[in-house]
Design a protein around this motif. Structure first.
Motif, PDB file in Angstrom:
ATOM      1  N   MET A 116       0.840  -1.182   0.000  1.00  0.00           N
ATOM      2  CA  MET A 116       0.000   0.000   0.000  1.00  0.00           C
ATOM      3  C   MET A 116       0.881   1.240   0.000  1.00  0.00           C
ATOM      4  SD  MET A 116      -2.490   1.514   2.929  1.00  0.00           S
ATOM      5  CE  MET A 116      -1.151   2.254   3.823  1.00  0.00           C
ATOM      6  N   PRO A 117       0.873   2.013  -1.032  1.00  0.00           N
ATOM      7  CA  PRO A 117       1.583   3.288  -0.990  1.00  0.00           C
ATOM      8  C   PRO A 117       0.830   4.291  -0.122  1.00  0.00           C
ATOM      9  CG  PRO A 117       1.104   2.608  -3.264  1.00  0.00           C
ATOM     10  CD  PRO A 117       0.332   1.716  -2.351  1.00  0.00           C
ATOM     11  N   PHE A 118       1.593   5.156   0.538  1.00  0.00           N
ATOM     12  CA  PHE A 118       1.024   6.209   1.372  1.00  0.00           C
ATOM     13  C   PHE A 118       1.731   7.505   1.017  1.00  0.00           C
ATOM     14  CE2 PHE A 118       1.105   8.644   5.443  1.00  0.00           C
ATOM     15  CZ  PHE A 118      -0.251   8.911   5.514  1.00  0.00           C
ATOM     16  N   ILE A 119       0.976   8.518   0.613  1.00  0.00           N
ATOM     17  CA  ILE A 119       1.549   9.801   0.220  1.00  0.00           C
ATOM     18  C   ILE A 119       0.979  10.895   1.109  1.00  0.00           C
ATOM     19  CG2 ILE A 119       1.832  11.504  -1.620  1.00  0.00           C
ATOM     20  CD1 ILE A 119       1.493   9.236  -3.644  1.00  0.00           C
ATOM     21  N   THR A 120       1.887  11.735   1.639  1.00  0.00           N
ATOM     22  CA  THR A 120       1.494  12.902   2.415  1.00  0.00           C
ATOM     23  C   THR A 120       1.929  14.158   1.677  1.00  0.00           C
ATOM     24  OG1 THR A 120       1.754  11.713   4.497  1.00  0.00           O
ATOM     25  CG2 THR A 120       1.739  14.106   4.620  1.00  0.00           C
ATOM     26  N   PHE A 121       1.006  15.080   1.504  1.00  0.00           N
ATOM     27  CA  PHE A 121       1.287  16.394   0.939  1.00  0.00           C
ATOM     28  C   PHE A 121       1.186  17.399   2.091  1.00  0.00           C
ATOM     29  CE2 PHE A 121      -0.673  14.001  -2.544  1.00  0.00           C
ATOM     30  CZ  PHE A 121       0.172  14.270  -3.609  1.00  0.00           C
ATOM     31  N   THR A 122       2.259  18.120   2.378  1.00  0.00           N
ATOM     32  CA  THR A 122       2.248  19.141   3.424  1.00  0.00           C
ATOM     33  C   THR A 122       2.640  20.463   2.782  1.00  0.00           C
ATOM     34  OG1 THR A 122       2.949  17.476   5.028  1.00  0.00           O
ATOM     35  CG2 THR A 122       3.118  19.775   5.699  1.00  0.00           C
ATOM     36  N   THR A 123       1.811  21.492   2.988  1.00  0.00           N
ATOM     37  CA  THR A 123       2.057  22.766   2.317  1.00  0.00           C
ATOM     38  C   THR A 123       1.673  23.960   3.183  1.00  0.00           C
ATOM     39  OG1 THR A 123       1.627  24.077   0.321  1.00  0.00           O
ATOM     40  CG2 THR A 123      -0.192  22.751   1.161  1.00  0.00           C
ATOM     41  N   THR A 124       2.261  25.084   2.844  1.00  0.00           N
ATOM     42  CA  THR A 124       1.937  26.351   3.493  1.00  0.00           C
ATOM     43  C   THR A 124       0.620  26.922   2.981  1.00  0.00           C
ATOM     44  OG1 THR A 124       3.210  27.467   1.780  1.00  0.00           O
ATOM     45  CG2 THR A 124       4.340  27.012   3.853  1.00  0.00           C
TER      46      THR A 124
ATOM     47  N   HIS B 225       9.059  -4.565   5.320  1.00  0.00           N
ATOM     48  CA  HIS B 225       7.936  -5.150   6.054  1.00  0.00           C
ATOM     49  C   HIS B 225       6.895  -4.065   6.311  1.00  0.00           C
ATOM     50  CE1 HIS B 225      10.274  -8.789   6.650  1.00  0.00           C
ATOM     51  NE2 HIS B 225      11.294  -7.991   6.975  1.00  0.00           N
ATOM     52  N   TRP B 226       5.641  -4.490   6.422  1.00  0.00           N
ATOM     53  CA  TRP B 226       4.544  -3.532   6.511  1.00  0.00           C
ATOM     54  C   TRP B 226       3.397  -4.229   7.221  1.00  0.00           C
ATOM     55  CZ3 TRP B 226       4.912   1.146   3.597  1.00  0.00           C
ATOM     56  CH2 TRP B 226       3.750   1.926   3.510  1.00  0.00           C
ATOM     57  N   GLY B 227       2.682  -3.521   8.071  1.00  0.00           N
ATOM     58  CA  GLY B 227       1.491  -4.078   8.687  1.00  0.00           C
ATOM     59  C   GLY B 227       0.266  -3.754   7.832  1.00  0.00           C
ATOM     60  N   LYS B 228      -0.497  -4.769   7.496  1.00  0.00           N
ATOM     61  CA  LYS B 228      -1.723  -4.557   6.725  1.00  0.00           C
ATOM     62  C   LYS B 228      -2.667  -5.730   6.956  1.00  0.00           C
ATOM     63  CE  LYS B 228      -0.351  -6.676   2.344  1.00  0.00           C
ATOM     64  NZ  LYS B 228      -0.292  -6.547   0.910  1.00  0.00           N
ATOM     65  N   ASN B 229      -3.954  -5.421   6.824  1.00  0.00           N
ATOM     66  CA  ASN B 229      -4.989  -6.454   7.000  1.00  0.00           C
ATOM     67  C   ASN B 229      -4.840  -7.213   8.324  1.00  0.00           C
ATOM     68  OD1 ASN B 229      -6.042  -5.798   4.422  1.00  0.00           O
ATOM     69  ND2 ASN B 229      -4.572  -7.166   3.458  1.00  0.00           N
ATOM     70  N   GLY B 230      -4.398  -6.517   9.368  1.00  0.00           N
ATOM     71  CA  GLY B 230      -4.290  -7.122  10.683  1.00  0.00           C
ATOM     72  C   GLY B 230      -3.084  -8.014  10.872  1.00  0.00           C
TER      73      GLY B 230
END
Length: 113
Positions: free
Chosen positions: A1-9, A105-110
């Protein structure tokens, strides 16, 4: 699962937020085995940020990936996403930074995989 965060002023409109979501969803498929249906996005706007010692419009994009991706795919993804961000938000590419973190490694689906 990719996770993208956009942080802006900048304070983004709902249309800009939806456009960022759509663009990231479309472009994530540049990365092998990554699909929009597995993509999670977080948008933080109107943040206090300083860039080059000044209060100017800027954006930090963070992308977290499960498993390592070949450099050429990441390069294409970063370049295209940053151009899209500029079109949507009017924040110049030269005032954006993007990082990619890759996890074995990644936690997903419990479960932890």
């Amino acid at each position: 699962m990719p996770f993208i965060t956009f942080t802006t002023t900048k304070t983004l409109t709902l249309n800009q937020e939806k456009a960022l979501k759509s663009s990231a969803g479309k472009l994530i498929s540049i990365l092998p085995n990554k699909k929009e249906e597995n993509l999670m996005i977080h948008i933080e706007d109107n943040q206090v940020m300083y860039f080059k010692g000044k209060e100017i419009d800027c954006m930090k994009i963070e992308c977290q990936l499960f498993h390592e991706i070949e450099y050429t795919y990441k390069k294409e993804f970063v370049e295209k996403l940053m151009k899209e961000v500029e079109e949507i938000t009017k924040i110049p590419v030269c005032q954006q930074y993007m990082s990619i973190e890759e996890y074995d490694h990644w936690g997903k689906n419990g479960e932890y995989v």
